[in-house]
Design an enzyme around this catalytic site. Structure first.
Site, PDB file in Angstrom:
ATOM      1  N   HIS A 197     -42.429  26.982 115.919  1.00 12.51           N
ATOM      2  CA  HIS A 197     -42.752  28.172 116.720  1.00 12.51           C
ATOM      3  C   HIS A 197     -43.922  28.943 116.085  1.00 12.51           C
ATOM      4  CE1 HIS A 197     -41.626  31.674 119.323  1.00 12.51           C
ATOM      5  NE2 HIS A 197     -42.184  32.349 118.337  1.00 12.51           N
ATOM      6  N   GLU A 198     -43.797  29.237 114.811  1.00 14.65           N
ATOM      7  CA  GLU A 198     -44.844  30.027 114.143  1.00 14.65           C
ATOM      8  C   GLU A 198     -46.155  29.244 114.057  1.00 14.65           C
ATOM      9  OE1 GLU A 198     -44.295  33.065 113.983  1.00 14.65           O
ATOM     10  OE2 GLU A 198     -42.097  33.002 114.162  1.00 14.65           O
TER      11      GLU A 198
END
Ligand code: ZN
Length: 505
Positions: A265-266
Site C-alpha cells: 500500500h505505502e
C-alpha cells in the site's frame, strides 16, 4: 508578467523547502526519535509551521496573484502556468480567509482532542470526549463559514482533501456503492465456502519479511535509489524532497500478510510521489492531485494487484522458499482465498476489500449529520451502533471498538474519511481502463511484469501533478465521471468466484 510569475514560483519553492524540512523532522519523529526528544521536537515543528504559514499568507503573494489573475499565463487552467497560478490562488484565498485566532484555536483543539480521545478510548468512556468533539465541530463550522459555501457546510472541508469535490456528488456515488455492497456482503455471509484463516499464522522472522517486502516494492517499481523503507507503528509514506520518498511499515512475527500489504500500500503511494515531475517540486504541478487520487494509487497496488491471484503466481513460490515454516505445505489457492477473506468486523483498519467501504460510509454519513447538526454529539454512539447493525449486521460491544476507534475526528479531520472510498472507486475505474488499453494485466503480473501498469499510471496520472482536478482526471482518462460500477464489477467478479455466488446481471 513573466517575471512576476517567476517570483511567485521562487516564493513557492522557498516555502516548499521549509515544508520539506518540517517533513524530515516529522519523519524522524515517527521512525527514530527517542521519546525524551519529543518535547523539543514539537517546538521545532511549531516554529517551522509558523514560518511556513507566514510565507504562505504574505500580502506579497496576494499582490502577485492579483497581477497574474488576468494574465494570459492564467488563461488555461490545464497549462503549466495556469495550473500553478490557479492552485496557488485557491490555497492563498482559503488560508487568508481564516482569522488567525481560529487557526490557532483549531490547532490547539486538535492537540488537546487527540490527547483526550486517547484517554477516553483507553477508559471506554465517550462522555469524556464528548465536550471536546462538540467544540471541534463548532470550530469546523466556523471554518466552513469563513471559507464560504453555498450548498453544504461539509463542502469547504471536503475541498481541503478532494479539491473541487461536492458533498452532494460524493454522497450520490457512495450511496449507490452502499446499495450494491450491503446485499453483496449478505450473499457472501450466506456462502458455505470459507477460507481457512489459520494458514496465515506461523513463524515469519522480521528480517526476512523486510527483505521480501523490499523485493516486492522494487518489482512494483518503487525506486530505492530515491527512497527507503523503515518501521513505524502506523504505516505511512512521506516525501522529504524531490528524490527522497520514505515509506514506513510494521511487521508481526506471527504473520506475513499484515505487514506485507501495508508495504505494498505505502509503496503504491511512493510510486505516485516518485512519478511526479521532480523539477516541479514545490509547485502545484509537482504535487499529487488529492487524497482520493493518492489513495487510488495505493489501493490499486494493494488490492487490484497485490490481492490478485496472478500476482501471487509470481510471488508465492518466493514466499514459500523464504518462509518454509509458514507456507511450505499451503497451496496457492488456499493462500489466495485466505488473503481475500470477507467478514464483517468492527475495526476499519483490519477490514477486507469489500466491507472497508461500509466502514467509511458510516463515518461519512455520520460526520455530515454532525456538522449539519441534525445529529447531536450525545446521540453519536447510538447512531454509530445503529449503522453497524444495518450495514454490517454486527454491533460493537463497547465504544472503544465502536465510535472511539479512529483518531480523525479528535484531530479535526472532517471531510477526510470519504477520500479512502473515493480511492477505491477511482482505482477500479482507472484499472479497468488500463486493462482495456494494455491487454490482460493478469498475464503480465503472472510473469512479474509490473512496468506497463506503472508507466501507464505515470503517463496518465503522475506526470500531470495538479493540472486536473480528480473528477476531470476520471473524465479525461476513462471518458466517464466517477461511478460505483467499475468497483462493483471487480468485486462481484473476484468474490463471486471465490465464494461461488450466483451470477447476476
Ligand atoms: Zn493510503
Amino acid at each position: 508578467m513573466h517575471s512576476t510569475y517567476e517570483e511567485l514560483c521562487s516564493h513557492a519553492r522557498e516555502t516548499a523547502i521549509l515544508s520539506s524540512v518540517q517533513a524530515v523532522l516529522e519523519w524522524d519523529e515517527r521512525t527514530k526519535l527517542p521519546a525524551a526528544g519529543g518535547e523539543y521536537r514539537a517546538e521545532q515543528v511549531t516554529q517551522l509551521a509558523g514560518l511556513i504559514h507566514e510565507k504562505q499568507t504574505s500580502s506579497q503573494v496576494g499582490e502577485w496573484l492579483e497581477m497574474l489573475a488576468t494574465s494570459p499565463l492564467a488563461a488555461d487552467p490545464h497549462s503549466e502556468t495556469g495550473a500553478v497560478i490557479g492552485h496557488l490562488r485557491r490555497d492563498y484565498e482559503k488560508k487568508t480567509k481564516l482569522p488567525q485566532s481560529l487557526v490557532e484555536e483549531l490547532a490547539h483543539t486538535a492537540v488537546m482532542g487527540q490527547r483526550l480521545w486517547a484517554e477516553a478510548r483507553k477508559e471506554d468512556d465517550f462522555s469524556r470526549f464528548q465536550p471536546l468533539l462538540e467544540k471541534t465541530l463548532d470550530l469546523k463550522r466556523q471554518e466552513a463559514a469563513a471559507v464560504g459555501f453555498t450548498d453544504s457546510v461539509y463542502d469547504p472541508l471536503l475541498d481541503d482533501y478532494e479539491p473541487g469535490a461536492k458533498t452532494a456528488d460524493v454522497a450520490q456515488v457512495l450511496s449507490e456503492l452502499r446499495n450494491a455492497l450491503v446485499p453483496l456482503v449478505e450473499e457472501i455471509k450466506g456462502s458455505d465456502r470459507k477460507p481457512n484463516m489459520k494458514i496465515l499464522t506461523g513463524d515469519y522472522p522480521v528480517a526476512l519479511q523486510e527483505d521480501f517486502g523490499k523485493q516486492v516494492a522494487e518489482a512494483m517499481g518503487f525506486g530505492f535509489q530515491a527512497g527507503r523503507l523503515d518501521v513505524s507503528d502506523h504505516p505511512f509514506c512521506t516525501t522529504l524532497g524531490p528524490h527522497d520518498v520514505c515509506l514506513a511499515t510494521r511487521y508481526h512475527e506471527e504473520t506475513l500478510v499484515g505487514g506485507l500489504f501495508s508495504t505494498i500500500h505505502e509503496a503504491g503511494h511512493g510510486i505516485y510521489e516518485q512519478g511526479l515531475p521532480a523539477e516541479k517540486f514545490g509547485l502545484p504541478t509537482g504535487e499529487a492531485v488529492s487524497l482520493g487520487i493518492h489513495e487510488s494509487q495505493s489501493r490499486m497496488w494493494e488490492n487490484l494487484v497485490g490481492r490478485s491471484r496472478a500476482f501471487w503466481e509470481q510471488f508465492y513460490p518466493v514466499a514459500q522458499a523464504t518462509f518454509p515454516a509458514g507456507f511450505g505445505d499451503v497451496s496457492l489457492d488456499d493462500f489466495y482465498f485466505a488473503i481475500n477473506n470477507v467478514q464483517p468486523s468492527l475495526i476499519r483498519t483490519e477490514s477486507d476489500e469489500i466491507t472497508y467501504n461500509l466502514h467509511i460510509l458510516i463515518r461519512f454519513e455520520l460526520e455530515i449529520d454532525l456538522l449539519e447538526a441534525t445529529l447531536a454529539v450525545s446521540d453519536l454512539p447510538e447512531a454509530w451502533n445503529e449503522k453497524y447493525r444495518t450495514y454490517l449486521g454486527i454491533e460493537p460491544p463497547d465504544d472503544r471498538d465502536g465510535v472511539l476507534q479512529d483518531v480523525h475526528w479528535s484531530a479535526g479531520l472532517f471531510g477526510y474519511f470519504p477520500t479512502y472510498s473515493l480511492g477505491n472507486l477511482y482505482a477500479a475505474q482507472f484499472f479497468e481502463k488500463a486493462c482495456q488499453e494494455l491487454g490482460d494485466l493478469n498475464d503480465l503480473f503472472r510473469k512479474g511484469q509490473f512496468e506497463p501498469l506503472r508507466e501507464w499510471l505515470r503517463s496518465n496520472i503522475h506526470q500531470h501533478g495538479q493540472k486536473y482536478t480528480p473528477s476531470e482526471l476520471a473524465q479525461k482518462i476513462t471518458g466517464k465521471p466517477l461511478s460505483h460500477t467499475a468497483l462493483i464489477r471487480h468485486l462481484r467478479g473476484k468474490f463471486g468466484a471465490l465464494y461461488n455466488l450466483p451470477e447476476t446481471t
